[in-house]
Write a protein that holds these residues in place. Structure first.
Motif: not given
Length: 429
Positions: A50-62
Motif C-alpha cells: 500500500g505504501k508503494a502504491a501511494r508513493s509511486e502511483g500517479d493517482g491521488p487514491k490508493f
C-alpha cells in the motif's frame, strides 16, 4: 529496494499463486487506465504494498489488501475503499491483457463492489503450472535484504496527519477519545523520527475512520457536525444582537452600511461557514463602534474608552499567527485533499477545535453587552481564554506546525498565549 510494481505477464504469474493462497496487493488507479499502479507479492505485507502504491502511483487514491483468484473471479479484500474500485481494477487489468471479473470485499468479507460479466475468454496463462511458485518467488526479489518497503517521507506523513485531524476531532465519545490518543502517539512518533511506526499508525487511523465515516466532521450530505452546529447557533445569536445595535444607530448611512454587512454575515451562516461568518461579525462590530464614536458617546462608552479592547488584542495576535502560518500552509494549498485545502485556506481556523470561533463569539457578546450582563459576558470570555490556553499548550498539531519538516519558521503559541494573558488582565481590570 526491489521493484514491487508488476505488469503484463508478471501479473499473470503471481495470480496463479493467488489461486492457491491469498497474496498481498497494492493498487493506485490513474487516468488513463494503463497508467495505474499494481503491486503484487507473495510474502510482503499488504501495508508495504500500500505504501508503494501511494508513493509511486500517479493517482491521488490508493488501496491495499489481499488478492485471491478462483476461476475467472479475482477477489480483492481491501483495507481501504475507493469508489468504483471493481471497474477501475478491471480496466487496468484489461490494459495489461489480463481479463478477469472483479469483486471487492471489506476486511469482514462483506461485498462492497463488483464488475462481473458472463462468457469471459479463457486465459491459459492463468492456469497454474509446475514451477510457477518458483517463478513468482524469483519475481519477488526476496534475496534483496535492503528492501524494507518504500522510503517513508516525513513531509507526506505530516500532511496525512494534518488531513486526519479534523476527521478525528469530529468523532464523539469513547471511540473519539481513543482515536485522539492514538493520533497524539503517532504525532510523537513523527517528531521522534520513528517514521515506520508512524506510517503504520496513520494507516490504522485511516482504516478506523473509514469504518466510522458516519461520525466524521461532515457527512456525505454536507450536514455540519454537532459541534459545528453549536458554533453556528452561537454566531446567529451574536448576529441578532449586533443587528439590534445597528438598528439603534443615529446615523442613517451607518445603519445602511452595517445592514448590508449583516446580510453578508447571514449568508455565511446559512452556508455553515463559521470562519467567514466570524470575520464578518468582527467587521460589523467594528463598524458599529466607529459609528458610535462619530456621534455623541454615552456615559457608559466614556467610562470604558480607555480600557484595552480584548477583541482588538486577539485580532492582532491572530493576524500575526496566521501570517506566520502562511508559508507552511502554502505547502498544503496544492493538495487535492479537501481537508488540507481547508487548512491552507483558513489558517488557524483549519487546525483548531473550534476555539477561534467560540472565543470570537464570546468576545462579540462581551462587546455587545452592558451593565450586569457585561460582567457575565466577561466571565464567558475568560472561560474561553482558559480553554484556548489549554489547547495551545497540549495540541499536537500546533506543536507539529511549529516544529515542521518543511523548514518553515512558524510561531503560533507565543503570540497567542501572550495575547490571551493580556485579554484576561484587561477583563479583570
Amino acid at each position: 529496494m526491489a521493484e514491487l510494481r508488476v505488469e503484463g505477464k508478471q501479473i499473470k504469474k503471481l495470480l496463479t499463486i493467488a489461486k492457491r493462497q491469498p497474496i498481498s496487493f497494492g493498487f493506485n488507479p490513474a487516468n488513463p487506465d494503463e497508467n495505474g499502479y499494481l503491486a503484487l507479492h507473495r510474502k510482503k505485507t499488504p501495508t508495504v504494498l500500500g505504501k508503494a502504491a501511494r508513493s509511486e502511483g500517479d493517482g491521488p487514491k490508493f488501496t491495499f489488501g489481499t488478492a485471491s483468484l478462483k476461476g475467472k473471479l479475482l477477489s480483492l479484500t481491501c483495507e481501504r475503499d475507493i469508489p468504483s474500485l471493481a471497474k477501475k481494477v478491471k480496466k487496468y487489468l484489461k490494459s495489461q491483457k489480463v481479463v478477469l471479473n472483479i469483486e471487492i470485499l471489506d476486511a469482514d468479507g462483506n461485498l462492497l463492489d463488483s464488475d462481473i460479466e458472463d462468457d469471459l475468454p479463457d486465459d491459459p496463462d492463468l492456469e497454474a503450472r509446475d514451477g510457477d511458485q518458483e517463478i513468482a518467488d524469483g519475481d519477488d526479489n526476496d534475496d534483496d535484504d535492503s528492501d524494507t518497503g518504500p522510503v517513508v517521507d516525513t513531509k507526506a506523513l505530516t500532511q496525512r496527519l494534518v488531513a486526519l485531524k479534523p476527521e478525528i476531532e469530529a468523532v464523539q465519545g469513547d471511540i473519539g477519545a481513543k482515536l485522539q490518543k492514538a493520533f497524539a502517539n503517532t504525532v510523537g512518533q513523527v517528531k521522534s523520527g520513528n517514521l515506520d511506526a508512524a506510517a503504520t499508525g496513520i494507516d490504522r487511523l485511516e482504516a478506523a475512520l473509514a469504518k466510522i465515516s458516519a461520525n466524521t466532521a461532515q457527512d456525505s450530505t454536507g450536514t455540519p457536525a454537532p459541534n459545528a452546529k453549536d458554533q453556528i447557533q452561537k454566531l446567529v445569536a451574536v448576529l441578532k444582537k449586533l443587528k439590534g445595535e445597528a438598528d439603534g444607530l443615529a446615523d442613517a448611512d451607518a445603519r445602511t452600511n452595517v445592514s448590508a454587512m449583516i446580510g453578508q454575515a447571514a449568508e455565511h451562516l446559512r452556508a455553515g461557514d463559521a470562519s467567514q461568518a466570524t470575520t464578518a461579525l468582527t467587521r460589523i462590530r467594528d463598524a458599529i463602534v466607529e459609528a458610535r464614536k462619530a456621534g455623541s458617546p454615552t456615559p457608559e462608552q466614556e467610562d470604558t474608552s480607555d480600557t484595552e479592547n480584548p477583541a482588538d488584542i486577539w485580532i492582532d495576535a491572530k493576524g500575526e499567527a496566521d501570517a506566520s502560518l502562511g508559508p507552511l500552509m502554502s505547502h498544503l494549498a496544492s493538495s487535492t485533499d479537501p481537508n488540507l485545502q481547508r487548512i491552507a485556506r483558513f489558517g488557524l481556523n483549519g487546525v483548531t477545535k473550534g476555539n477561534n470561533t467560540a472565543l470570537m463569539a464570546a468576545l462579540m457578546g462581551y462587546n455587545s453587552a452592558s451593565g450586569d450582563a457585561r460582567a457575565q459576558r466577561a466571565k464567558d470570555v475568560i472561560a474561553q481564554i482558559d480553554a484556548y490556553s489549554s489547547f495551545l499548550a497540549s495540541d499536537p498539531i500546533i506543536a507539529l506546525c511549529e516544529d515542521n519538516p518543511f523548514g518553515q519558521t512558524v510561531s503560533i503559541r507565543a503570540p497567542l498565549t501572550k495575547a490571551l494573558k493580556r485579554m484576561k488582565t484587561s477583563l479583570a481590570a
